[in-house]
Enzyme design. Structure first.
Site, PDB file in Angstrom:
ATOM      1  N   SER A 695       7.917   6.628   5.595  1.00 56.61           N
ATOM      2  CA  SER A 695       7.176   7.744   5.013  1.00 56.61           C
ATOM      3  C   SER A 695       6.636   8.728   6.054  1.00 56.61           C
ATOM      4  CB  SER A 695       6.019   7.221   4.157  1.00 56.61           C
ATOM      5  OG  SER A 695       5.129   6.453   4.929  1.00 56.61           O
ATOM      6  N   LYS A 738      -2.973   6.931   0.115  1.00 53.71           N
ATOM      7  CA  LYS A 738      -2.827   7.954   1.148  1.00 53.71           C
ATOM      8  C   LYS A 738      -3.677   9.182   0.838  1.00 53.71           C
ATOM      9  CE  LYS A 738       1.933   6.564   2.275  1.00 53.71           C
ATOM     10  NZ  LYS A 738       3.357   6.943   2.223  1.00 53.71           N
TER      11      LYS A 738
END
Length: 792
Positions: A695, A738
């Site tokens: 990611s 996140k």
């Protein structure tokens, strides 16, 4: 508390040198008297000498095996290297303990034979260089014939021997290795230790089988003669029988005199408890058989204690005790709301589970598994479910469990045998339908003694747990009425077959507003009470709590927050213990004076003020984190260097990002020739923390582009997403964690893969209001926003 000094003795090392092509290693040697441990056999080890105790403790501390060598003279209390045989057995310490009378004992399992080469240390411990003798069996007709003959002869001898354990006969029948059979037979065969040592030193399997066939033949002849003598003298009572009958008469006399008899009273109590149980047919038959054995066994016999302990465990189990369910959804909703703030999705799923349980009590739904970072309330949710249903609550920690017997229990024939965690939990709960919390199921291990996750499959499978059989108990126990709830931090680390049997509920971290509400409603009152303070004595303002949250904690859950509040309460307790009378009010300034300087700094703008740095977002087992991707270049050969403890997947993302940048060099205004002769160093602090995953691909690409275009990335922008070599931005996981980490770090704009935009519906409303989300379809969209070409 004084810290115990660790020994400076170095652990024995394994050498790469070889003798006869066998690997040499160093072992701590333990001399033994009148005992031979063969490979594959488990035996108790009684430790009387101080040197032996030190050796076993050192082996347990270093998690290493020991070497057992028979001493030539059993009367020698301090044997040296010349007093020991050269061939012994490598043993693994399965368990070590100190008895209440001060004696040291251990359970040891033989691994393999070894030969001593020389001794490297004699004081305070014997340490020798050895080579293991690995047995290689090459099946031949001669060996096979001797193997069959030895097994038949061994079964014949065991049938003639009085008091032979059933497990030993089953073990002999189940062995299919000639070498293992020879070692097991040599263990239980009654013969001098020196002769057993000769068998241990016989490395050739065929010769070993021949010697044991001869020894078994002699043993069979002796046993047959002994049986004949016993039959002929059956009518006469020996001294032991006379004592037994005299004791029985004495008990009867004492009972007639009204003096009582502890042993008889104990048996009567156990019999009454058994009679009161409503048992399945198989369990009824087994407990009656064991009760008759207990009545026949003298109190002085070693087996008496084992049988009595087993009867106590058996009769204390909730064979027919149940808690009455109070499945009222309104009450359950109130309990969940009172115990937990937020977590609406998880609460709704729990209420759905309880509703189905109410409408279909006999149904067997999937096991709930609560997955989330530490401190978000997974364990307390299980307690709330138990309180809402009116059931008992049992918590079992599975973290670090690597022995199957921890779940299934130990067989009764072992010293110190006990039931597994499941049966022991039901015994403590005293009800057969508790709420059973399997905590930290993602931290199960697998060792030499089986895989505990495989044992849990039977526990959690509704089609099998109705007949779960614990090795210690020895009879099936119905677990179908138990409500199992599991918890885990990392879903990917849950063993696959277990994951397939569970319904996963994901708990994300809390926002600042949610932490503030939890601190006000739950944490402050709990810690104030723990410190012995009254609400009127200590007042903590909302601003002070917010200061603790923003300045001193950075976590997904609230454990660190509770520790900080506890520190404030302890500070107040000192004041009032020193005879303070006025109430104490805590504000932001007082928080800084009590807790010291702030541990968290909002450094995003400062770190990204120069070119070559981009802010990425990462998911960890304890919540979300921000990552600073730093890139630098120098003249070289166009090589890429990666540091920061990066995993293989992240390294591949960096290689893909550099290749993508080179293919887009002309569009970005980068000199291709300069790029080709520049060595690139990519670093991701903190270097001591391992990092992996795809990611960070977008952030790495942006950092490289910032370096070679000499343009700084906007300080309030963070990004996440996987990239392809064609420049497409692919979706990632852990979006909620996140985003919450970015919000806490002062980020205002988040670049997110377009296919992850649907995940925003799970975000708290405060996050959606304060943050702006830019969907990324290709890496070009990220270039525009990161470098400010197009205002987001």
């Amino acid at each position: 508390m004084a810290r115990k000094k660790k020994s400076k003795r170095k652990a024995p090392r394994r050498s790469k040198r070889s003798v006869d092509d066998a690997e040499i290693e160093e072992l701590v040697i333990v001399p033994v008297r009148n005992m031979i441990l063969f490979p594959g056999v488990v035996l108790p080890l009684m430790l009387g000498r101080e040197s032996s105790v030190l050796a076993v403790r050192a082996a347990v501390e270093d998690d290493r095996p020991i070497g057992l060598l028979l001493q030539r003279d059993e009367r020698d209390d301090s044997p040296g290297p010349s007093d020991l045989f050269k061939v012994g057995t490598v043993g693994e310490i399965m368990r070590y303990w100190t008895a209440p009378d001060g004696r040291h004992q251990a359970i040891c399992q033989g691994q393999s034979r070894f030969e001593v080469i020389d001794y490297v240390e004699t004081d305070p411990l014997l340490v020798a260089r050895v080579r293991r003798v690995e047995e290689v069996e090459r099946p031949t007709r001669a060996i096979e014939a001797r193997f069959v003959a030895l097994k038949q002869r061994a079964e014949e001898v065991l049938s003639l021997s009085p008091g032979t354990p059933e497990d030993l006969e089953q073990a002999v029948q189940g062995i299919d290795s000639p070498g293992m059979l020879a070692d097991l037979v040599a263990t239980f065969l009654d013969m001098p230790s020196v002769e057993k040592q000769e068998i241990l030193e016989t490395f050739e399997v065929k010769a070993r089988l021949d010697r044991l066939l001869e020894a078994l033949g002699q043993a069979a002849a002796v046993l047959e003669l002994s049986l004949k003598i016993r039959r002929e003298t059956k009518g006469s009572l020996d001294q032991a029988q006379r004592e037994y009958f005299l004791r029985e008469q004495l008990r009867q006399i004492r009972r007639e005199l009204g003096e009582g008899d502890d042993f008889t009273d104990e048996l009567a109590e156990i019999r009454e408890r058994v009679d009161a149980l409503e048992l399945p047919e198989e369990a009824e038959r087994e407990v009656r058989r064991e009760l008759r054995r207990l009545e026949r066994t003298p109190e002085q016999a070693a087996e008496h204690s084992m049988l009595r302990t087993w009867m106590e465990v058996f009769t204390e189990l909730p064979w027919n005790q149940r808690s009455k369910d109070t499945l009222q959804l309104g009450v359950a909703q109130e309990v969940l709301d009172a115990d937990h703030h937020g977590l609406e999705k998880v609460k709704r799923r729990i209420l759905e589970f309880l509703a189905v349980k109410k409408l279909n009590p006999e149904g067997q739904g999937p096991t709930l598994c609560l997955v989330g970072p530490p401190g978000v309330g997974k364990t307390s949710l299980g307690q709330s479910v138990a309180r809402a249903m009116g059931r008992e609550f049992v918590r079992v920690s599975l973290g670090g469990v690597h022995d199957e017997s921890e779940i299934r229990g130990h067989r009764r024939t072992y010293v110190g045998a006990m039931p597994g965690k499941i049966i022991e939990g039901l015994r403590k709960a005293r009800t057969r339908n508790p709420v059973f919390l399997l905590d930290e199921v993602d931290k199960l291990g697998a060792g030499l003694h089986g895989d505990p996750s495989s044992a849990l499959l039977e526990v959690l499978d509704p089609a099998q747990n109705g007949t779960f059989q614990d090795n210690y108990l020895g009879v099936p126990f119905d677990l179908s009425e138990v409500l199992f709830i599991a918890t885990a931090n990392v879903e990917e680390q849950i063993p696959g077959p277990l994951h397939d049997r569970m319904d996963v509920l994901r708990l994300s971290g809390y926002t600042e507003a949610e932490k503030l509400a939890i601190a006000r409603k739950h944490l402050l009152g709990r810690q104030r009470t723990a410190a012995g303070l009254k609400p009127s004595q200590l007042k903590v303002s909302v601003a002070a709590l917010r200061e603790v949250i923003t300045g001193y904690t950075r976590e997904a859950g609230v454990r660190e927050l509770e520790r900080r509040i506890a520190a404030i309460c302890r500070h107040a307790a000192v004041k009032f213990a020193s005879r303070r009378r006025k109430p104490l009010s805590i504000g932001p300034d007082e928080v800084k004076a009590i807790l010291g300087h702030e541990r968290r700094e909002l450094e995003v703008a400062e770190r990204t003020a120069q070119s070559g740095v981009a802010t990425g977002l990462a998911w960890t087992s304890v919540g979300g984190e921000i990552l600073f991707i730093e890139a630098a270049s120098c003249k070289g050969k166009g090589e890429l260097r990666l540091t920061g403890q990066l995993g293989d997947v992240m390294k591949e993302s960096a290689l893909a990002a550099l290749t993508l940048l080179r293919s887009r060099a002309a569009d970005l205004g980068i000199d291709s020739d300069e790029l080709a002769v520049s060595d690139v160093h990519l670093h991701i602090p903190a270097g001591a923390v391992p990092k992996d995953g795809p990611s960070a691909g977008v952030a790495i690409t942006i950092a490289l582009a910032s370096l070679f275009t000499d343009r700084a990335v906007r300080g309030t922008v963070a990004m996440t997403g996987e990239i392809s070599l064609r420049g497409r931005v692919l979706p990632v996981g852990g979006v909620k964690e996140k985003v919450l980490a970015a919000l806490a770090a002062g980020i205002r704009t988040i670049l997110l893969p377009e296919r992850n935009m649907a995940d925003l519906v799970e975000l708290p409303e405060v996050a959606r209001k304060k943050l702006e989300f830019i969907p990324l379809r290709t890496i070009d969209d990220a270039f525009d926003v990161a470098f400010g070409r197009r205002r987001p």
